[in-house]
Design a protein around this motif. Sequence first.
Motif, PDB file in Angstrom:
ATOM      1  N   GLU A  33       0.808  -1.221   0.000  1.00 52.57           N
ATOM      2  CA  GLU A  33       0.000   0.000   0.000  1.00 52.57           C
ATOM      3  C   GLU A  33       0.846   1.279   0.000  1.00 52.57           C
ATOM      4  O   GLU A  33       0.302   2.366   0.018  1.00 52.57           O
ATOM      5  CB  GLU A  33      -0.904   0.010   1.236  1.00 52.57           C
ATOM      6  CG  GLU A  33      -1.896  -1.133   1.274  1.00 52.57           C
ATOM      7  CD  GLU A  33      -2.926  -1.049   0.162  1.00 52.57           C
ATOM      8  OE1 GLU A  33      -3.350   0.069  -0.168  1.00 52.57           O
ATOM      9  OE2 GLU A  33      -3.277  -2.100  -0.374  1.00 52.57           O
ATOM     10  N   SER A  34       2.154   1.155  -0.048  1.00 51.05           N
ATOM     11  CA  SER A  34       3.010   2.334   0.069  1.00 51.05           C
ATOM     12  C   SER A  34       3.205   3.089  -1.249  1.00 51.05           C
ATOM     13  O   SER A  34       4.004   4.007  -1.320  1.00 51.05           O
ATOM     14  CB  SER A  34       4.379   1.921   0.618  1.00 51.05           C
ATOM     15  OG  SER A  34       4.989   1.001  -0.264  1.00 51.05           O
ATOM     16  N   ILE A  35       2.486   2.708  -2.269  1.00 55.00           N
ATOM     17  CA  ILE A  35       2.607   3.386  -3.568  1.00 55.00           C
ATOM     18  C   ILE A  35       2.044   4.799  -3.437  1.00 55.00           C
ATOM     19  O   ILE A  35       0.978   5.011  -2.877  1.00 55.00           O
ATOM     20  CB  ILE A  35       1.853   2.596  -4.653  1.00 55.00           C
ATOM     21  CG1 ILE A  35       2.493   1.227  -4.818  1.00 55.00           C
ATOM     22  CG2 ILE A  35       1.834   3.343  -5.969  1.00 55.00           C
ATOM     23  CD1 ILE A  35       1.743   0.314  -5.734  1.00 55.00           C
ATOM     24  N   MET A  36       2.756   5.751  -3.986  1.00 51.99           N
ATOM     25  CA  MET A  36       2.368   7.151  -3.851  1.00 51.99           C
ATOM     26  C   MET A  36       1.140   7.498  -4.699  1.00 51.99           C
ATOM     27  O   MET A  36       0.271   8.228  -4.271  1.00 51.99           O
ATOM     28  CB  MET A  36       3.530   8.068  -4.254  1.00 51.99           C
ATOM     29  CG  MET A  36       4.742   7.941  -3.361  1.00 51.99           C
ATOM     30  SD  MET A  36       4.415   8.395  -1.642  1.00 51.99           S
ATOM     31  CE  MET A  36       4.257  10.152  -1.810  1.00 51.99           C
ATOM     32  N   ASP A  37       1.078   7.000  -5.918  1.00 58.23           N
ATOM     33  CA  ASP A  37      -0.002   7.338  -6.832  1.00 58.23           C
ATOM     34  C   ASP A  37      -1.273   6.595  -6.445  1.00 58.23           C
ATOM     35  O   ASP A  37      -1.315   5.366  -6.437  1.00 58.23           O
ATOM     36  CB  ASP A  37       0.415   7.003  -8.260  1.00 58.23           C
ATOM     37  CG  ASP A  37      -0.617   7.409  -9.297  1.00 58.23           C
ATOM     38  OD1 ASP A  37      -1.495   8.239  -8.992  1.00 58.23           O
ATOM     39  OD2 ASP A  37      -0.562   6.885 -10.418  1.00 58.23           O
ATOM     40  N   TRP A  38      -2.325   7.324  -6.143  1.00 58.37           N
ATOM     41  CA  TRP A  38      -3.567   6.685  -5.700  1.00 58.37           C
ATOM     42  C   TRP A  38      -4.201   5.847  -6.798  1.00 58.37           C
ATOM     43  O   TRP A  38      -4.870   4.858  -6.524  1.00 58.37           O
ATOM     44  CB  TRP A  38      -4.562   7.723  -5.156  1.00 58.37           C
ATOM     45  CG  TRP A  38      -5.124   8.651  -6.192  1.00 58.37           C
ATOM     46  CD1 TRP A  38      -4.632   9.845  -6.566  1.00 58.37           C
ATOM     47  CD2 TRP A  38      -6.300   8.430  -6.975  1.00 58.37           C
ATOM     48  NE1 TRP A  38      -5.418  10.396  -7.548  1.00 58.37           N
ATOM     49  CE2 TRP A  38      -6.459   9.555  -7.821  1.00 58.37           C
ATOM     50  CE3 TRP A  38      -7.243   7.413  -7.054  1.00 58.37           C
ATOM     51  CZ2 TRP A  38      -7.501   9.675  -8.722  1.00 58.37           C
ATOM     52  CZ3 TRP A  38      -8.289   7.531  -7.954  1.00 58.37           C
ATOM     53  CH2 TRP A  38      -8.408   8.654  -8.773  1.00 58.37           C
ATOM     54  N   ARG A  39      -3.982   6.232  -8.063  1.00 59.58           N
ATOM     55  CA  ARG A  39      -4.537   5.436  -9.175  1.00 59.58           C
ATOM     56  C   ARG A  39      -3.928   4.043  -9.194  1.00 59.58           C
ATOM     57  O   ARG A  39      -4.618   3.062  -9.413  1.00 59.58           O
ATOM     58  CB  ARG A  39      -4.284   6.139 -10.510  1.00 59.58           C
ATOM     59  CG  ARG A  39      -5.117   7.364 -10.714  1.00 59.58           C
ATOM     60  CD  ARG A  39      -4.841   7.990 -12.074  1.00 59.58           C
ATOM     61  NE  ARG A  39      -5.408   9.322 -12.130  1.00 59.58           N
ATOM     62  CZ  ARG A  39      -4.728  10.441 -12.060  1.00 59.58           C
ATOM     63  NH1 ARG A  39      -3.417  10.418 -11.935  1.00 59.58           N
ATOM     64  NH2 ARG A  39      -5.321  11.616 -12.110  1.00 59.58           N
ATOM     65  N   GLU A  40      -2.627   3.979  -8.983  1.00 60.29           N
ATOM     66  CA  GLU A  40      -1.949   2.675  -8.932  1.00 60.29           C
ATOM     67  C   GLU A  40      -2.441   1.861  -7.740  1.00 60.29           C
ATOM     68  O   GLU A  40      -2.633   0.658  -7.846  1.00 60.29           O
ATOM     69  CB  GLU A  40      -0.429   2.854  -8.863  1.00 60.29           C
ATOM     70  CG  GLU A  40       0.205   3.167 -10.185  1.00 60.29           C
ATOM     71  CD  GLU A  40      -0.021   2.085 -11.224  1.00 60.29           C
ATOM     72  OE1 GLU A  40       0.181   0.898 -10.934  1.00 60.29           O
ATOM     73  OE2 GLU A  40      -0.421   2.443 -12.350  1.00 60.29           O
ATOM     74  N   ARG A  41      -2.622   2.541  -6.598  1.00 62.02           N
ATOM     75  CA  ARG A  41      -3.142   1.838  -5.408  1.00 62.02           C
ATOM     76  C   ARG A  41      -4.510   1.248  -5.691  1.00 62.02           C
ATOM     77  O   ARG A  41      -4.803   0.124  -5.309  1.00 62.02           O
ATOM     78  CB  ARG A  41      -3.222   2.785  -4.208  1.00 62.02           C
ATOM     79  CG  ARG A  41      -1.920   3.007  -3.505  1.00 62.02           C
ATOM     80  CD  ARG A  41      -2.117   3.593  -2.120  1.00 62.02           C
ATOM     81  NE  ARG A  41      -2.963   4.766  -2.087  1.00 62.02           N
ATOM     82  CZ  ARG A  41      -2.550   6.024  -2.150  1.00 62.02           C
ATOM     83  NH1 ARG A  41      -1.266   6.283  -2.264  1.00 62.02           N
ATOM     84  NH2 ARG A  41      -3.398   7.020  -2.086  1.00 62.02           N
ATOM     85  N   GLU A  42      -5.360   2.023  -6.367  1.00 63.86           N
ATOM     86  CA  GLU A  42      -6.705   1.547  -6.687  1.00 63.86           C
ATOM     87  C   GLU A  42      -6.665   0.367  -7.656  1.00 63.86           C
ATOM     88  O   GLU A  42      -7.422  -0.582  -7.506  1.00 63.86           O
ATOM     89  CB  GLU A  42      -7.558   2.683  -7.268  1.00 63.86           C
ATOM     90  CG  GLU A  42      -7.927   3.744  -6.255  1.00 63.86           C
ATOM     91  CD  GLU A  42      -8.691   3.183  -5.061  1.00 63.86           C
ATOM     92  OE1 GLU A  42      -9.644   2.416  -5.263  1.00 63.86           O
ATOM     93  OE2 GLU A  42      -8.316   3.510  -3.921  1.00 63.86           O
ATOM     94  N   LYS A  43      -5.768   0.435  -8.634  1.00 70.92           N
ATOM     95  CA  LYS A  43      -5.623  -0.678  -9.575  1.00 70.92           C
ATOM     96  C   LYS A  43      -5.185  -1.943  -8.842  1.00 70.92           C
ATOM     97  O   LYS A  43      -5.691  -3.034  -9.110  1.00 70.92           O
ATOM     98  CB  LYS A  43      -4.607  -0.336 -10.666  1.00 70.92           C
ATOM     99  CG  LYS A  43      -5.082   0.655 -11.688  1.00 70.92           C
ATOM    100  CD  LYS A  43      -3.981   0.924 -12.708  1.00 70.92           C
ATOM    101  CE  LYS A  43      -4.348   2.053 -13.640  1.00 70.92           C
ATOM    102  NZ  LYS A  43      -3.241   2.377 -14.566  1.00 70.92           N
ATOM    103  N   ILE A  44      -4.250  -1.787  -7.921  1.00 70.14           N
ATOM    104  CA  ILE A  44      -3.755  -2.932  -7.166  1.00 70.14           C
ATOM    105  C   ILE A  44      -4.845  -3.489  -6.254  1.00 70.14           C
ATOM    106  O   ILE A  44      -5.033  -4.703  -6.161  1.00 70.14           O
ATOM    107  CB  ILE A  44      -2.487  -2.557  -6.370  1.00 70.14           C
ATOM    108  CG1 ILE A  44      -1.333  -2.310  -7.351  1.00 70.14           C
ATOM    109  CG2 ILE A  44      -2.124  -3.630  -5.363  1.00 70.14           C
ATOM    110  CD1 ILE A  44      -0.119  -1.682  -6.739  1.00 70.14           C
TER     111      ILE A  44
END
Length: 74
Positions: A33-44
Amino acid sequence: MNVSAGRESIDEILSCFDKIKTIELAMESLPGESIMDWREREKIKEKKKRLGAEIIQLRGMLRNKMNTDSLSKN
């Protein structure tokens, strides 16, 4: 003939276990969950949800297959 049908059932069960393990490994390889970009977090998050649902479906199929096979032997 019965031996062939039994072997097919075992192969299907083993295939389900293999698919579940493959999906679990894919889920473990996803970044945290430490990814900065929220779009990437949502995709994951969505991918984890989809993979989790696939595991649940496979476990249900596996449970049904195992129950069906155990009933047919009685």
